[in-house]
Design an enzyme around this catalytic site. Structure first.
Site, PDB file in Angstrom:
ATOM      1  N   THR A  87     -10.989   4.900   4.299  1.00 15.71           N
ATOM      2  CA  THR A  87      -9.936   5.590   3.509  1.00 15.71           C
ATOM      3  C   THR A  87     -10.498   5.936   2.318  1.00 15.71           C
ATOM      4  O   THR A  87     -10.912   5.356   1.224  1.00 15.71           O
ATOM      5  CB  THR A  87      -8.945   4.536   3.148  1.00 15.71           C
ATOM      6  OG1 THR A  87      -8.251   3.915   4.401  1.00 15.71           O
ATOM      7  CG2 THR A  87      -7.641   5.183   2.553  1.00 15.71           C
ATOM      8  N   LYS A 162      -2.828   9.019   6.161  1.00 18.46           N
ATOM      9  CA  LYS A 162      -2.995   7.553   6.191  1.00 18.46           C
ATOM     10  C   LYS A 162      -2.079   7.122   4.442  1.00 18.46           C
ATOM     11  O   LYS A 162      -1.495   6.307   4.319  1.00 18.46           O
ATOM     12  CB  LYS A 162      -4.399   7.570   5.883  1.00 18.46           C
ATOM     13  CG  LYS A 162      -4.764   6.113   5.316  1.00 18.46           C
ATOM     14  CD  LYS A 162      -4.716   4.892   6.105  1.00 18.46           C
ATOM     15  CE  LYS A 162      -5.160   3.788   5.197  1.00 18.46           C
ATOM     16  NZ  LYS A 162      -4.887   2.293   6.366  1.00 18.46           N
ATOM     17  N   LYS A 237      -5.736   0.692  -4.127  1.00 26.52           N
ATOM     18  CA  LYS A 237      -6.398   1.924  -3.796  1.00 26.52           C
ATOM     19  C   LYS A 237      -5.938   2.932  -3.093  1.00 26.52           C
ATOM     20  O   LYS A 237      -5.927   4.035  -3.535  1.00 26.52           O
ATOM     21  CB  LYS A 237      -7.708   1.551  -2.954  1.00 26.52           C
ATOM     22  CG  LYS A 237      -8.444   2.400  -2.432  1.00 26.52           C
ATOM     23  CD  LYS A 237      -9.713   2.017  -1.472  1.00 26.52           C
ATOM     24  CE  LYS A 237     -10.423   3.125  -0.743  1.00 26.52           C
ATOM     25  NZ  LYS A 237     -11.136   2.815   0.227  1.00 26.52           N
TER      26      LYS A 237
HETATM   27  P1  NAD Z   1     -15.710  -3.825   3.354  1.00 24.77           P
HETATM   28  O1  NAD Z   1     -16.167  -3.621   1.984  1.00 24.77           O
HETATM   29  O2  NAD Z   1     -15.784  -5.158   4.178  1.00 24.77           O
HETATM   30  O3  NAD Z   1     -17.117  -3.051   4.240  1.00 24.77           O
HETATM   31  C1  NAD Z   1     -17.636  -1.870   3.483  1.00 24.77           C
HETATM   32  C2  NAD Z   1     -19.120  -1.785   3.929  1.00 24.77           C
HETATM   33  O4  NAD Z   1     -19.881  -0.727   3.458  1.00 24.77           O
HETATM   34  C3  NAD Z   1     -19.903  -2.797   3.324  1.00 24.77           C
HETATM   35  O5  NAD Z   1     -20.538  -3.984   4.330  1.00 24.77           O
HETATM   36  C4  NAD Z   1     -20.812  -2.539   2.375  1.00 24.77           C
HETATM   37  O6  NAD Z   1     -22.124  -3.073   2.107  1.00 24.77           O
HETATM   38  C5  NAD Z   1     -21.094  -1.129   3.163  1.00 24.77           C
HETATM   39  N1  NAD Z   1     -21.751  -0.045   2.476  1.00 24.77           N
HETATM   40  C6  NAD Z   1     -21.253   0.017   0.962  1.00 24.77           C
HETATM   41  N2  NAD Z   1     -22.130   1.236   0.498  1.00 24.77           N
HETATM   42  C7  NAD Z   1     -22.872   1.462   1.734  1.00 24.77           C
HETATM   43  C8  NAD Z   1     -24.425   2.512   1.865  1.00 24.77           C
HETATM   44  N3  NAD Z   1     -24.454   3.535   0.670  1.00 24.77           N
HETATM   45  N4  NAD Z   1     -24.904   2.280   3.019  1.00 24.77           N
HETATM   46  C9  NAD Z   1     -24.204   1.468   3.935  1.00 24.77           C
HETATM   47  N5  NAD Z   1     -23.405   0.791   3.708  1.00 24.77           N
HETATM   48  C10 NAD Z   1     -22.869   0.709   2.696  1.00 24.77           C
HETATM   49  O7  NAD Z   1     -14.685  -2.940   3.494  1.00 24.77           O
HETATM   50  P2  NAD Z   1     -13.614  -2.780   4.677  1.00 24.77           P
HETATM   51  O8  NAD Z   1     -12.558  -3.950   4.549  1.00 24.77           O
HETATM   52  O9  NAD Z   1     -14.511  -2.817   5.767  1.00 24.77           O
HETATM   53  O10 NAD Z   1     -13.044  -1.472   4.409  1.00 24.77           O
HETATM   54  C11 NAD Z   1     -13.843  -0.178   4.762  1.00 24.77           C
HETATM   55  C12 NAD Z   1     -12.621   0.928   4.698  1.00 24.77           C
HETATM   56  O11 NAD Z   1     -11.816   0.534   5.608  1.00 24.77           O
HETATM   57  C13 NAD Z   1     -12.241   1.151   3.247  1.00 24.77           C
HETATM   58  O12 NAD Z   1     -12.362   2.526   3.283  1.00 24.77           O
HETATM   59  C14 NAD Z   1     -10.803   0.537   3.573  1.00 24.77           C
HETATM   60  O13 NAD Z   1      -9.850   1.251   2.494  1.00 24.77           O
HETATM   61  C15 NAD Z   1     -10.406   0.921   4.686  1.00 24.77           C
HETATM   62  N6  NAD Z   1      -9.457   0.077   5.460  1.00 24.77           N
HETATM   63  C16 NAD Z   1      -9.491  -1.358   5.111  1.00 24.77           C
HETATM   64  C17 NAD Z   1      -8.406  -1.969   5.716  1.00 24.77           C
HETATM   65  C18 NAD Z   1      -8.818  -3.553   5.625  1.00 24.77           C
HETATM   66  O14 NAD Z   1      -7.488  -4.325   6.068  1.00 24.77           O
HETATM   67  N7  NAD Z   1      -9.797  -4.239   5.314  1.00 24.77           N
HETATM   68  C19 NAD Z   1      -7.487  -1.697   6.576  1.00 24.77           C
HETATM   69  C20 NAD Z   1      -7.555  -0.241   6.702  1.00 24.77           C
HETATM   70  C21 NAD Z   1      -8.379   0.648   6.135  1.00 24.77           C
END
Ligand code: NAD
Length: 290
Positions: A87, A162, A237
């Protein structure tokens, strides 16, 4: 299919694991998260993108997406698809889509709804922006990771859908919580409040499926001391992204603006960080009008 998967956190980890369990060859890269079952570790984002049919990203925000995309686009083969499921802001999505197109790639923005539970169970909903051909190429993967994929339009349309959805969610959650707090003060039982509203015109997903009152309605984070679920800071966010988008197109969104302000206060000054976004109810409970 050969799939590169970058960003293997709470969401990306189980999504990549589901693709691998379905028989795809998945190569993953993350700065810190462990490799999910069945996923081969790459040494960099570019390495995870080299020679793949589809590259999927699931990253925290638009700035990180832009920097990762700059690394992986030159490594990808022309004619393949870059599919971002994070997102992020609509501008970052469009910039990445333009860079991908310039390199002869198809780009999709495909943010999801359904949270970690949906990612694990393979029941996410994908909202997708990009070309028909790109959507058709990745549709079999959406069908593994989710239960529904809606092709919303051109680049940016998925992110637009979204943030509009989540703006409604933030506003209805606040309205549901403040109504419960008012009902409490009027001496109405929460059970009766749920029974009436969940079958009357005030019903919503926030009331019916994710009730913020503990012990009322189906099981929700409220029944687990407001452990997320969907964390308040993630809602903040998304609300900020909605207001950034509204500003960029001069749209009047007073309720979304008020919701963003309330979640900002809640997360930054009232201990809401790390709590589920439905913990707005105990916040309202404690307050009077002043
Ligand atoms: P998270 O923080 O658990 O995962 C993100 C991952 O990206 C981390 O493991 C981090 O190490 C990795 N990362 C960061 N920079 C990086 C780079 N330069 N190279 C490689 N890896 C890198 O977050 P999440 O909960 O998995 O969410 C991910 C996305 O999904 C976000 O944009 C969030 O808004 C969206 N989202 C999350 C949810 C939820 O319930 N968690 C629901 C819908 C959408």
């Amino acid at each position: 299919m050969k799939i590169g998967f970058i960003g293997l956190g709470n969401m990306g980890g189980p999504m990549a694991a589901n693709l691998s369990a379905a028989g795809h060859e998945v190569t993953g890269f993350d700065l810190s998260a462990p490799m999910p079952a069945g996923v081969t570790a790459a040494t960099s984002a570019a390495h995870a993108a080299t020679g793949m049919d589809v590259v999927i990203t699931m990253l925290p925000n638009g700035a990180i997406l832009r920097s990762v995309a700059a690394e992986l686009i030159p490594a990808m083969t022309a004619g393949t698809v870059l599919c971002d499921c994070s997102t992020v802001d609509v501008d970052s999505t469009r910039v990445v889509a333009e860079q991908a197109a310039a390199a002869g790639l198809d780009a999709l923005d495909a943010p999801v709804s359904g949270g970690v539970g949906g990612a694990t169970a393979g029941t996410l909903t994908f909202m997708v922006g990009g070309s028909d051909a790109g959507f058709a190429a990745v549709k079999p993967l959406f069908d593994i990771m989710g239960q529904k994929a809606v092709h919303c339009g051109d680049a940016g349309a998925g992110q637009s859908a979204k943030i509009c959805n989540n703006m409604i969610l933030g506003v209805t959650m606040i309205a549901t919580c403040e109504a419960f707090a008012l009902a409490d003060k009027l001496g109405l039982s929460r059970e009766k409040m749920f029974d009436v509203v969940s079958t009357s015109s005030g019903y919503s997903w926030s009331m019916n499926a994710y009730c913020p009152a503990p012990g009322v309605g189906p099981k929700s984070p409220a029944d687990n001391d407001y452990t997320p679920g969907f964390a308040a800071e993630l809602m903040l966010k998304d609300l900020r992204l909605s207001q950034q988008a509204a500003e960029s197109v001069d749209a009047d969104t007073p309720m979304g603006q008020a919701a963003a302000a309330l979640y900002t206060e809640f997360v930054e000054a009232e201990g809401g960080k790390g709590k589920d976004f439905s913990a707005m109810l105990p916040r309202f409970e404690k307050r009077g009008r002043g």
